[in-house]
Design a protein around this motif. Sequence first.
Motif, short mmCIF file in Angstrom:
data_model
loop_
_atom_site.label_atom_id
_atom_site.label_comp_id
_atom_site.label_asym_id
_atom_site.label_seq_id
_atom_site.Cartn_x
_atom_site.Cartn_y
_atom_site.Cartn_z
N ALA A 42 0.84 -1.21 0.00
CA ALA A 42 0.00 0.00 0.00
C ALA A 42 0.86 1.26 0.00
CB ALA A 42 -0.92 0.00 1.22
N GLN A 43 0.53 2.17 -0.90
CA GLN A 43 1.25 3.43 -0.97
C GLN A 43 0.85 4.32 0.20
OE1 GLN A 43 0.33 5.85 -4.36
NE2 GLN A 43 1.75 7.44 -3.78
N PRO A 44 1.82 4.90 0.91
CA PRO A 44 1.47 5.80 2.01
C PRO A 44 0.75 7.05 1.50
CG PRO A 44 3.85 5.40 1.93
CD PRO A 44 3.25 4.75 0.74
N GLN A 45 -0.22 7.50 2.25
CA GLN A 45 -0.91 8.75 1.94
C GLN A 45 -0.16 9.86 2.66
OE1 GLN A 45 -5.10 8.36 2.82
NE2 GLN A 45 -5.09 6.24 2.12
N ALA A 61 14.34 10.63 -1.55
CA ALA A 61 13.32 11.00 -0.57
C ALA A 61 12.41 9.82 -0.26
CB ALA A 61 12.49 12.18 -1.08
N ILE A 62 11.77 9.28 -1.30
CA ILE A 62 10.81 8.19 -1.13
C ILE A 62 10.95 7.22 -2.29
CG2 ILE A 62 8.97 9.51 -2.26
CD1 ILE A 62 6.98 8.12 -0.30
N ALA A 63 10.84 5.94 -2.02
CA ALA A 63 10.95 4.92 -3.07
C ALA A 63 9.79 3.95 -2.95
CB ALA A 63 12.27 4.17 -2.94
N GLY A 64 9.17 3.67 -4.09
CA GLY A 64 8.06 2.73 -4.12
C GLY A 64 8.42 1.48 -4.89
N VAL A 65 7.42 0.77 -5.30
CA VAL A 65 7.60 -0.48 -6.04
C VAL A 65 7.52 -0.19 -7.54
CG1 VAL A 65 6.71 -1.90 -4.17
CG2 VAL A 65 5.13 -0.99 -5.86
N ASP A 82 21.86 8.21 -14.90
CA ASP A 82 21.51 9.59 -14.55
C ASP A 82 20.93 10.32 -15.75
OD1 ASP A 82 22.31 9.30 -11.90
OD2 ASP A 82 24.36 9.96 -12.32
N ASP A 83 21.48 10.06 -16.96
CA ASP A 83 20.91 10.65 -18.18
C ASP A 83 19.46 10.21 -18.33
OD1 ASP A 83 23.36 11.79 -18.89
OD2 ASP A 83 23.92 10.09 -20.16
N ALA A 84 19.21 8.93 -18.08
CA ALA A 84 17.86 8.38 -18.21
C ALA A 84 16.92 9.00 -17.19
CB ALA A 84 17.89 6.86 -18.06
N GLN A 85 17.40 9.19 -15.96
CA GLN A 85 16.55 9.77 -14.92
C GLN A 85 16.09 11.17 -15.31
OE1 GLN A 85 15.87 7.94 -11.79
NE2 GLN A 85 14.21 9.39 -11.97
N ASP A 86 16.97 11.92 -16.02
CA ASP A 86 16.64 13.28 -16.41
C ASP A 86 15.87 13.37 -17.73
OD1 ASP A 86 17.98 14.18 -14.17
OD2 ASP A 86 19.88 14.44 -15.23
N SER A 87 15.75 12.25 -18.45
CA SER A 87 15.06 12.22 -19.73
C SER A 87 13.55 12.33 -19.55
CB SER A 87 15.39 10.92 -20.46
OG SER A 87 14.67 10.83 -21.66
N GLN A 88 12.90 12.91 -20.53
CA GLN A 88 11.45 13.00 -20.51
C GLN A 88 10.85 11.82 -21.25
OE1 GLN A 88 9.66 15.37 -18.82
NE2 GLN A 88 11.68 15.90 -18.06
N PRO A 89 9.86 11.15 -20.66
CA PRO A 89 9.21 10.04 -21.37
C PRO A 89 8.60 10.52 -22.69
CG PRO A 89 8.50 10.12 -19.09
CD PRO A 89 9.29 11.38 -19.35
N SER A 90 8.70 9.68 -23.70
CA SER A 90 8.15 10.02 -25.01
C SER A 90 7.55 8.78 -25.63
CB SER A 90 9.26 10.56 -25.92
OG SER A 90 8.79 10.75 -27.22
N HIS A 91 6.53 8.95 -26.45
CA HIS A 91 5.89 7.81 -27.10
C HIS A 91 5.88 7.95 -28.61
CE1 HIS A 91 4.66 6.38 -23.20
NE2 HIS A 91 4.15 7.54 -22.94
N TYR A 114 6.68 7.49 -8.75
CA TYR A 114 7.24 8.84 -8.81
C TYR A 114 8.12 9.03 -10.05
CZ TYR A 114 5.76 7.83 -4.10
OH TYR A 114 5.02 7.41 -3.03
N ASN A 115 8.02 8.10 -11.00
CA ASN A 115 8.82 8.09 -12.23
C ASN A 115 10.32 8.05 -11.96
OD1 ASN A 115 6.85 7.87 -14.19
ND2 ASN A 115 6.49 10.07 -14.25
#
Length: 154
Positions: A42-45, A61-65, A82-91, A114-115
Amino acid sequence: QGSGGALQTECANELCSIKISNSSFKDNSALIAGGGIQWSGAQPQLKSVSWEDNISYFGPAIAGVPEKVIYLAGLDSTSSNDDAQDSQPSHTISGVRSGGEIGEDFIFALVDRYNQIIKTDSSSTATLRLTEDFRASAKVLYNDSQAQKGLYNF
């Protein structure tokens, strides 16, 4: 501390509920995931929660599944996590003609709610399925990729 520098939660069913409000997570650290909080199930509220100077390999800060896989445009096999973390998702892949070559790597990332890229995953496998449809016959191509720090390279 391996995961959840300040708090680690694990809820196995839908009846579990975690609520955190009017709280501050400061100067916490975890070697693996969730410098402040690491959760599974369960994700914390969260309400009126602040984060400051928390450190972790994945999710400072916070890590989920793991929640989804996203395509990262403009990256290739030499790109860092790190490059990937800063990349914007694209389709969208543009500039490709019918019968032409795409000419770029397909980089996908396994991310949490949290992407954030699940950098701790180097064991899961993803399958890319491409279909060529030429009216009467269809050709299906499969390609597998094993995660490397949360990234799949096709």
